[in-house]
Design a protein around this motif. Sequence first.
Motif, mmCIF file in Angstrom:
data_model
loop_
_atom_site.group_PDB
_atom_site.id
_atom_site.type_symbol
_atom_site.label_atom_id
_atom_site.label_comp_id
_atom_site.label_asym_id
_atom_site.label_seq_id
_atom_site.Cartn_x
_atom_site.Cartn_y
_atom_site.Cartn_z
ATOM 1 N N LEU A 188 -7.469 26.419 -8.873
ATOM 2 C CA LEU A 188 -6.194 25.900 -8.385
ATOM 3 C C LEU A 188 -5.159 27.021 -8.252
ATOM 4 N N TRP A 189 -5.119 27.883 -9.254
ATOM 5 C CA TRP A 189 -4.173 28.998 -9.215
ATOM 6 C C TRP A 189 -4.470 29.907 -8.027
ATOM 7 N N ARG A 190 -5.755 30.195 -7.833
ATOM 8 C CA ARG A 190 -6.146 31.077 -6.723
ATOM 9 C C ARG A 190 -5.862 30.408 -5.375
ATOM 10 N N ALA A 191 -6.087 29.091 -5.285
ATOM 11 C CA ALA A 191 -5.844 28.374 -4.023
ATOM 12 C C ALA A 191 -4.371 28.378 -3.652
ATOM 13 N N SER A 192 -3.510 28.441 -4.662
ATOM 14 C CA SER A 192 -2.067 28.431 -4.389
ATOM 15 C C SER A 192 -1.615 29.698 -3.671
ATOM 16 N N TRP A 193 -2.457 30.736 -3.664
ATOM 17 C CA TRP A 193 -2.104 32.002 -3.023
ATOM 18 C C TRP A 193 -2.699 32.149 -1.629
ATOM 19 N N VAL A 194 -3.483 31.149 -1.213
ATOM 20 C CA VAL A 194 -4.080 31.221 0.122
ATOM 21 C C VAL A 194 -3.020 30.872 1.162
ATOM 22 N N PRO A 195 -2.795 31.720 2.156
ATOM 23 C CA PRO A 195 -1.758 31.455 3.163
ATOM 24 C C PRO A 195 -2.146 30.311 4.083
ATOM 25 N N ASP A 196 -1.136 29.653 4.650
ATOM 26 C CA ASP A 196 -1.379 28.576 5.614
ATOM 27 C C ASP A 196 -2.020 29.133 6.872
ATOM 28 N N GLU A 197 -2.838 28.278 7.515
ATOM 29 C CA GLU A 197 -3.468 28.673 8.771
ATOM 30 C C GLU A 197 -3.054 27.747 9.907
ATOM 31 N N GLY A 198 -1.938 27.086 9.747
ATOM 32 C CA GLY A 198 -1.473 26.188 10.792
ATOM 33 C C GLY A 198 -0.802 24.968 10.187
ATOM 34 N N GLU A 199 -0.075 24.234 11.005
ATOM 35 C CA GLU A 199 0.640 23.067 10.532
ATOM 36 C C GLU A 199 -0.319 21.916 10.278
ATOM 37 N N GLU A 200 -0.115 21.209 9.172
ATOM 38 C CA GLU A 200 -0.976 20.101 8.793
ATOM 39 C C GLU A 200 -0.776 18.921 9.744
ATOM 40 N N GLU A 201 -1.870 18.262 10.130
ATOM 41 C CA GLU A 201 -1.801 17.053 10.939
ATOM 42 C C GLU A 201 -2.228 15.876 10.089
ATOM 43 N N PHE A 202 -1.653 14.717 10.393
ATOM 44 C CA PHE A 202 -1.922 13.529 9.595
ATOM 45 C C PHE A 202 -2.431 12.411 10.488
ATOM 46 N N VAL A 203 -3.218 11.521 9.882
ATOM 47 C CA VAL A 203 -3.788 10.409 10.634
ATOM 48 C C VAL A 203 -3.534 9.112 9.893
ATOM 49 N N GLY A 204 -3.578 7.994 10.634
ATOM 50 C CA GLY A 204 -3.491 6.675 10.016
ATOM 51 C C GLY A 204 -2.209 6.449 9.240
ATOM 52 N N MET A 205 -2.347 5.793 8.092
ATOM 53 C CA MET A 205 -1.194 5.446 7.273
ATOM 54 C C MET A 205 -0.478 6.679 6.724
ATOM 55 N N ALA A 206 -1.237 7.747 6.466
ATOM 56 C CA ALA A 206 -0.618 8.977 5.967
ATOM 57 C C ALA A 206 0.374 9.533 6.972
ATOM 58 N N ALA A 207 0.106 9.334 8.263
ATOM 59 C CA ALA A 207 1.021 9.812 9.300
ATOM 60 C C ALA A 207 2.360 9.088 9.217
ATOM 61 N N HIS A 208 2.323 7.781 8.901
ATOM 62 C CA HIS A 208 3.571 7.020 8.756
ATOM 63 C C HIS A 208 4.397 7.557 7.582
ATOM 64 N N ILE A 209 3.713 7.869 6.479
ATOM 65 C CA ILE A 209 4.430 8.385 5.301
ATOM 66 C C ILE A 209 4.992 9.774 5.593
ATOM 67 N N ALA A 210 4.176 10.620 6.200
ATOM 68 C CA ALA A 210 4.595 11.995 6.480
ATOM 69 C C ALA A 210 5.783 12.057 7.434
ATOM 70 N N ALA A 211 5.931 11.029 8.281
ATOM 71 C CA ALA A 211 7.016 11.017 9.261
ATOM 72 C C ALA A 211 8.353 10.595 8.656
ATOM 73 N N MET A 212 8.339 10.120 7.419
ATOM 74 C CA MET A 212 9.583 9.685 6.779
ATOM 75 C C MET A 212 10.476 10.884 6.449
ATOM 76 N N PRO A 213 11.770 10.658 6.276
ATOM 77 C CA PRO A 213 12.643 11.715 5.754
ATOM 78 C C PRO A 213 12.151 12.165 4.382
ATOM 79 N N GLN A 214 12.449 13.403 4.018
ATOM 80 C CA GLN A 214 11.854 14.006 2.828
ATOM 81 C C GLN A 214 12.009 13.165 1.561
ATOM 82 N N THR A 215 13.228 12.710 1.261
ATOM 83 C CA THR A 215 13.456 11.964 0.014
ATOM 84 C C THR A 215 12.678 10.654 -0.004
ATOM 85 N N ARG A 216 12.749 9.900 1.087
ATOM 86 C CA ARG A 216 12.006 8.625 1.160
ATOM 87 C C ARG A 216 10.514 8.866 1.094
#
Length: 416
Positions: A188-216
């Motif tokens: 887990l510690w080592r994975a935290s240092w791996v750089p991003d390789e692109g913006e995350e995409e979401f599908v289904g119900m997770a997409a609805h949650i991800a589209a909410m404002p940050q606090t909500r």
Amino acid sequence: MPAPLLRRIIILLAIAAPAIVFRITGFAPNPVLDLVVFGAAVVAASFMLAWAAESAQKDISGALAIAILALIAVLPEYAVDLYYAFRSGSDPAYEQFAAANMTGSNRLLLGFGWPLIVLVALYVARRLAKARGEKGKQLPRMLQLPGSSRLDIGVLAIVAVLAFVIPIMGQIAMWVGISLILIFVAYLWRASWVPDEGEEEFVGMAAHIAAMPQTRRRITFVGMFVVSAAIILTAAEPFATSLVDSGGALGIDSYFLVQWLAPLASEAPEFIIAVLFALRGMGAAAIGTLIASKINQWTLLVGSLPVAHFFGGGGTDLALDPRQVEEFVLTASQTLMGVAIIIALRFHRWSAVALAGLFAVQFFVTDATGRYVLSGVHIVIAVALLVVHRRAILPAISAPFRPSVPEPVEREEARV
């Protein structure tokens, strides 16, 4: 909260409600009905948990998000397996079930989950290629994994070799368990240092949650975590007990039910989400989640079993009977073969078919000798593939110990 998400959550809570009533009132009419009621609650909570975990990646970036998603997605399996290990500390009859759920889930993940994702991803890629007018040798025949996957593959390779220590010793010693837990923490510690390789995409119900404002969004997925975890903790013990009791009531081997029915319940949401990713052309992300799940099963889950056994009143080591030794050998050898298949960051279609075929064979080879022979076949195939991909071994094994460098993002993961 978006209306589609709210409707789904209400449906899941309605499915889980009978289990909560059964648990609070102590109502237990018969083992088979208990199995259905509590099993349905585990599946419902697993879907809610998977949606929350996936959407949480909006606020947690990189390979660490994949690792945490994989960990959270198998919480139902942890609850059931650790209950058996804890119970085995005071009741030796439960020792045979302590690792059954883990070995079944582990082999199901690799033998069914990996091939399913690869074949779906290649099907989607081939359809897109044909739509572009490509044909013949231009059609995708393999799934190309990103360079960041070397971290997971390297960790899994190390753990796959260490896994053979368990059946050789005939027990999961406390020192082995603690070592595996430390490997997971380091991962887990080592994975935290791996750089991003692109913006995350979401599908289904997770997409609805991800589209909410940050606090909500954060309030929503944290609330879903809490509710689903509460349902899982409520249902885990009676579900585990009813699995054993239902075997006797139905005349089915209880070990078989524990090993395969429980993982089907807990892994179903993860498989569905991975397939949705693959259908959207995100095959590498889908297989990455399943690879990370393999790592946490072999490290944190297996490492926690002797700890749970000890706190349940047992000794410092969790003994394995001959059947469990056989299961560990078969599971470890399959894992080694899986690592050999993907170590070059390419997952061929024929490899997926072979994995699924060898997974199916184990249900027809039920005697100990036959299963050890099947384990030998896994190892022979693994050695042959490692010889072919020998140049990829050092980069994969060294990946957990060296700094990560960002690599170009590849949108088409399935290629010729």
